[in-house]
Design a protein around this motif. Sequence first.
Motif, PDB file in Angstrom:
ATOM      1  N   GLY A 119       0.784  -1.225   0.000  1.00 57.32           N
ATOM      2  CA  GLY A 119       0.000   0.000   0.000  1.00 57.32           C
ATOM      3  C   GLY A 119       0.814   1.271   0.000  1.00 57.32           C
ATOM      4  O   GLY A 119       0.275   2.362   0.214  1.00 57.32           O
ATOM      5  N   ALA A 120       2.143   1.155  -0.223  1.00 56.21           N
ATOM      6  CA  ALA A 120       2.980   2.350  -0.251  1.00 56.21           C
ATOM      7  C   ALA A 120       2.647   3.198  -1.471  1.00 56.21           C
ATOM      8  O   ALA A 120       2.316   2.682  -2.539  1.00 56.21           O
ATOM      9  CB  ALA A 120       4.457   1.966  -0.276  1.00 56.21           C
ATOM     10  N   LEU A 121       2.739   4.523  -1.288  1.00 51.88           N
ATOM     11  CA  LEU A 121       2.525   5.432  -2.414  1.00 51.88           C
ATOM     12  C   LEU A 121       3.750   5.485  -3.309  1.00 51.88           C
ATOM     13  O   LEU A 121       3.636   5.543  -4.529  1.00 51.88           O
ATOM     14  CB  LEU A 121       2.191   6.834  -1.897  1.00 51.88           C
ATOM     15  CG  LEU A 121       1.955   7.902  -2.962  1.00 51.88           C
ATOM     16  CD1 LEU A 121       0.705   7.584  -3.759  1.00 51.88           C
ATOM     17  CD2 LEU A 121       1.835   9.279  -2.319  1.00 51.88           C
ATOM     18  N   ASP A 122       4.971   5.442  -2.704  1.00 44.63           N
ATOM     19  CA  ASP A 122       6.198   5.505  -3.483  1.00 44.63           C
ATOM     20  C   ASP A 122       7.344   4.929  -2.638  1.00 44.63           C
ATOM     21  O   ASP A 122       7.186   4.607  -1.452  1.00 44.63           O
ATOM     22  CB  ASP A 122       6.502   6.947  -3.907  1.00 44.63           C
ATOM     23  CG  ASP A 122       7.240   7.014  -5.240  1.00 44.63           C
ATOM     24  OD1 ASP A 122       7.223   8.079  -5.860  1.00 44.63           O
ATOM     25  OD2 ASP A 122       7.839   5.982  -5.635  1.00 44.63           O
ATOM     26  N   TYR A 123       8.528   4.862  -3.272  1.00 45.48           N
ATOM     27  CA  TYR A 123       9.667   4.197  -2.653  1.00 45.48           C
ATOM     28  C   TYR A 123      10.943   4.852  -3.189  1.00 45.48           C
ATOM     29  O   TYR A 123      11.069   5.067  -4.402  1.00 45.48           O
ATOM     30  CB  TYR A 123       9.599   2.709  -2.999  1.00 45.48           C
ATOM     31  CG  TYR A 123      10.907   1.954  -2.896  1.00 45.48           C
ATOM     32  CD1 TYR A 123      11.354   1.481  -1.661  1.00 45.48           C
ATOM     33  CD2 TYR A 123      11.670   1.694  -4.015  1.00 45.48           C
ATOM     34  CE1 TYR A 123      12.535   0.777  -1.561  1.00 45.48           C
ATOM     35  CE2 TYR A 123      12.851   0.994  -3.927  1.00 45.48           C
ATOM     36  CZ  TYR A 123      13.299   0.536  -2.700  1.00 45.48           C
ATOM     37  OH  TYR A 123      14.469  -0.160  -2.600  1.00 45.48           O
ATOM     38  N   PHE A 124      11.905   5.202  -2.269  1.00 45.72           N
ATOM     39  CA  PHE A 124      13.145   5.857  -2.677  1.00 45.72           C
ATOM     40  C   PHE A 124      14.337   5.209  -1.972  1.00 45.72           C
ATOM     41  O   PHE A 124      14.222   4.735  -0.828  1.00 45.72           O
ATOM     42  CB  PHE A 124      13.120   7.352  -2.331  1.00 45.72           C
ATOM     43  CG  PHE A 124      12.081   8.129  -3.071  1.00 45.72           C
ATOM     44  CD1 PHE A 124      10.832   8.332  -2.521  1.00 45.72           C
ATOM     45  CD2 PHE A 124      12.336   8.638  -4.335  1.00 45.72           C
ATOM     46  CE1 PHE A 124       9.856   9.031  -3.194  1.00 45.72           C
ATOM     47  CE2 PHE A 124      11.372   9.345  -5.016  1.00 45.72           C
ATOM     48  CZ  PHE A 124      10.131   9.543  -4.445  1.00 45.72           C
ATOM     49  N   VAL A 125      15.465   5.212  -2.661  1.00 41.55           N
ATOM     50  CA  VAL A 125      16.729   4.752  -2.072  1.00 41.55           C
ATOM     51  C   VAL A 125      17.451   5.964  -1.498  1.00 41.55           C
ATOM     52  O   VAL A 125      17.579   7.003  -2.158  1.00 41.55           O
ATOM     53  CB  VAL A 125      17.617   4.049  -3.126  1.00 41.55           C
ATOM     54  CG1 VAL A 125      18.955   3.646  -2.507  1.00 41.55           C
ATOM     55  CG2 VAL A 125      16.895   2.835  -3.686  1.00 41.55           C
ATOM     56  N   LYS A 126      17.902   5.839  -0.266  1.00 43.30           N
ATOM     57  CA  LYS A 126      18.541   6.966   0.421  1.00 43.30           C
ATOM     58  C   LYS A 126      19.823   7.395  -0.285  1.00 43.30           C
ATOM     59  O   LYS A 126      20.624   6.573  -0.723  1.00 43.30           O
ATOM     60  CB  LYS A 126      18.886   6.577   1.860  1.00 43.30           C
ATOM     61  CG  LYS A 126      17.685   6.397   2.770  1.00 43.30           C
ATOM     62  CD  LYS A 126      18.146   6.049   4.182  1.00 43.30           C
ATOM     63  CE  LYS A 126      16.971   5.871   5.124  1.00 43.30           C
ATOM     64  NZ  LYS A 126      17.419   5.532   6.492  1.00 43.30           N
ATOM     65  N   SER A 127      20.003   8.696  -0.357  1.00 42.42           N
ATOM     66  CA  SER A 127      21.224   9.309  -0.875  1.00 42.42           C
ATOM     67  C   SER A 127      21.187  10.778  -0.492  1.00 42.42           C
ATOM     68  O   SER A 127      20.128  11.306  -0.119  1.00 42.42           O
ATOM     69  CB  SER A 127      21.318   9.155  -2.397  1.00 42.42           C
ATOM     70  OG  SER A 127      20.303   9.914  -3.033  1.00 42.42           O
TER      71      SER A 127
END
Length: 528
Positions: A119-127
């Motif tokens: 159910g996540a809206l979006d997903y990012f890799v930390k940087s």
Amino acid sequence: MDDPNRSTMDPAGGELAEGHLPSVPRILIIEDEEAHIELIRRAFKRSSQQYAITYCRTMADAREAVARSRPDLIIADWLLPDGKGVEIIRDVQQDPKVPVVFMTSHGSERLAVDLMKAGALDYFVKSEAMFADMPHIVDRALWERYLVLQRQNLERMLRQTHERLSLVLQGADIGVYEWNLVTGERIFDHVFSGILGYSPEEFRALSGSWQDFIHPDDRFNVEETMCNILNGSMQRATIEYRMRTKAGGWRWISDFVKISETSGEGKPERLVGLRQDITWRKSSEELVRESEVRFRTLIEKMHDIVIVHDLQGNILLANEAASRLTGMGKEELLTRNISDIDPYMGVAEYRSGYWDRLNYDETVIMESAIPTTGKKQIILENSLTLISFGGRPAVLSVSRDITTRKMAEKALAQSEHWFRALIENSSEIFRVLDMNGIIIYDSPSSSRILGYSEGFTHGKSPLDFVHPDDVARVRADIEAVYRDDVTGTPDRFRMLRADGRYITVEAVTHNLLDVDEVKGIVVTILPV
């Protein structure tokens, strides 16, 4: 959660959940690494947009924060000291309008798929670049969620409207059909085919032209009208004619047809229509004509319901209309009391409320609701007059069916309420100026957009709220609309908000001074 820059979130907050983009977004960030929190904090400090941010280091703190107040957006780390960030999705399932965005130091396609399924809206890799771009990530997430909510709201409204329309059409026994004039495809419902005694499948399988079903005496008029529709000389028409049924008989049909789509050259491409069996109406009309032949007195020329009863309510005379209303024969009606027709009003109530007020020089007007088959009601307007009948006092009741008028009045009131709600909740400002150019009305959206209290702008000149550099141009546009009685072209200028800032708007001015319901200049203002 000991962030000195954190703003407390109002428990009833969440403008996004209400279908509006929040002016100060409430953001809950769940991150346990202080270095990352510091990078995020710096990114938001550089942003010109204001945010109300709550930082949590653990899932336990995050759950407490969500329980206290509802954020507009949650940004959560994938791995936390006391659990996984994805658990927060389950905690906000009771309010699916709160979007959740995840960030992680170790991204993978599998993880991304699992998060989106959860159910996540979006997903990012930390940087560092991701942290620096955090305000933009937030804005994009809020905007995406806003669009989703708007689409859902529109779909719900469309579904409700469709359901209401279907109920109205079904209740009125009105068939609906559609004809694609390009492909020849025809779509119709069961009421449409059922009028002639066919099932939809049977009617669809019939060969031959639709003209074959029309009564020979009516065919020319129908074909002429349809030709005018199909060649574009008429956009809509109502046709009454007879059609042959499956059993071989004839039913009177009322068709309302309208061109719903045309090509770029104006050629009709799609036709929609409503069909109703009006055999009963035609039969009633025939009965009325027959009564005119039989009766040479007052009754023979009246279409209204006519009943004469004595002062005890016993019916002495009734016309054909009264018989149709009650479903009783005229002979049976002569054995009944007026209270048998209107069960909501007994003889005692009639006497005290109306009959005792009658005299030979006065007519009393009253309304009554008469139940019919199918739990429907007919609303009658009754004119009661004291007369002499057979040498004794009696009451002449002449009644008219005003059901359609009452329904129209109700529909008008509902329409006015709907349009008022539309204006009051619009994202545009609707402003009305009087003939002297003074503001006499501002829609409620003016307060939301410009920040002034309701009624503050009334009695002022609209130029008082225009940027000095734009005043001359705006004044010239308004004067042109007053002078030339035309609709002005869209114009952009700056308007002063209550907080002293200027915003750019686009406005269109309409001269409605000659419209009695308005008698003013209407200005539609949209922030750009």
